[in-house]
Design an enzyme around this catalytic site. Structure first.
Site, PDB file in Angstrom:
ATOM      1  CG  ASN A  95       1.772 -30.294  34.935  1.00 46.86           C
ATOM      2  OD1 ASN A  95       2.141 -31.173  35.714  1.00 46.86           O
ATOM      3  ND2 ASN A  95       2.566 -29.305  34.547  1.00 46.86           N
ATOM      4  CG  HIS A 102      -0.755 -24.525  34.560  1.00 47.51           C
ATOM      5  ND1 HIS A 102       0.511 -24.994  34.292  1.00 47.51           N
ATOM      6  CD2 HIS A 102      -1.286 -25.358  35.494  1.00 47.51           C
ATOM      7  CE1 HIS A 102       0.724 -26.078  35.037  1.00 47.51           C
ATOM      8  NE2 HIS A 102      -0.340 -26.314  35.769  1.00 47.51           N
ATOM      9  CB  ALA A 103       4.015 -21.292  35.198  1.00 48.74           C
ATOM     10  CG  ASP A 104       5.412 -26.914  32.725  1.00 44.74           C
ATOM     11  OD1 ASP A 104       5.447 -26.847  31.488  1.00 44.74           O
ATOM     12  OD2 ASP A 104       5.994 -27.816  33.368  1.00 44.74           O
ATOM     13  CG  LEU A 105      -1.816 -25.968  29.714  1.00 45.19           C
ATOM     14  CD1 LEU A 105      -2.579 -26.499  30.918  1.00 45.19           C
ATOM     15  CD2 LEU A 105      -2.687 -24.974  28.929  1.00 45.19           C
TER      16      LEU A 105
END
Length: 241
Positions: free
Chosen positions: A174, A167-170
């Site tokens: 989110n 995941h690029a923006d954990l």
């Protein structure tokens, strides 16, 4: 699996799941069109340009892709076009479809669109809404981030990492929590990779920074001594399982 169909739209294409909607046109990506039908439930705003809409496929989230940071002042919602299959919306749609097929807790994709603007494009994505959910950040703010929830969070992340999902923006915004369990959302720039130690630990470090930022570490040593170790232990156990 999703029944993926592609249709031409003004200036671009629409990718949609025909199993959820027999046909999708450009109006599906217009909050104003939904408002005209009395089907725009809310439009909180923010960088993501998110709207809650009541569609024939069910209550859904319409997100317009926007850049963040300094580059947003120059490019706003435009991205360099390198092919329809490489747009951010189509990539996220197909990744979500694959993750849902694997049984991972993600919002099912309904439709994605891109519109060409010369050498650049703008994009939108529609996913089904997770009912009755609040973010992990909201749980922290409401004093509901306890040891049990920390462990469940670690197990959730491990479940995705076992499948090679980076995941690029954990972050705490989110991860969603409802009566059915925990869900992970917003897979823009997400990828399937070999689950190597380095990026997995980087993902966890990003989540830890986010939890601290939203206030999980306030009020003493509970976070560092109990909550984060519980999350990390549950992650390690679940990843090895």
């Amino acid at each position: 699996m999703t029944d993926q169909r592609v249709t031409e739209a003004a200036g671009g294409t629409i990718l949609f799941d025909a199993g959820r909607a027999a046909q999708v046109d450009a109006d599906w990506f217009s909050p104003e069109a939904w408002a005209g039908r009395g089907a725009l439930r809310s439009q909180p705003g923010g960088r993501g340009g998110v709207s809650i809409i009541d569609t024939p496929a069910g209550e859904a989230v319409l997100r317009h892709y926007r850049r963040g940071g300094m580059v947003a002042r120059l490019l706003g919602d435009r991205y360099l076009f390198t092919g329809a299959g490489r747009t951010r919306s189509s990539r996220e749609f197909r990744l979500l479809a694959e993750l849902a097929h694997r049984g991972l807790p993600v919002p099912p994709p309904v439709a994605a669109r891109h519109v060409r603007h010369g050498l650049r494009y703008s994009a939108d994505l529609i996913t089904l809404r997770i009912p009755g959910a609040r973010t992990l950040a909201e749980c922290v703010a409401q004093g509901a981030f306890n040891e049990a929830l920390a462990r469940r969070t670690g197990q959730l992340v491990a479940r995705f990492h076992r499948e090679g999902v980076r995941h690029a923006d954990l972050n705490a915004h989110n991860i969603l929590v409802n009566a059915d369990g925990l869900f992970l959302i917003d897979f823009d720039r997400g990828r399937l990779r070999t689950p190597r130690f380095g990026w997995r630990r980087g993902n966890l470090a990003r989540l830890k920074r986010s939890l601290v930022k939203v206030g999980a570490a306030e009020g003493g040593s509970m976070f560092e001594e109990v909550l984060w170790p519980a999350l990390q232990q549950a992650y390690d156990e679940a990843f090895r399982a």
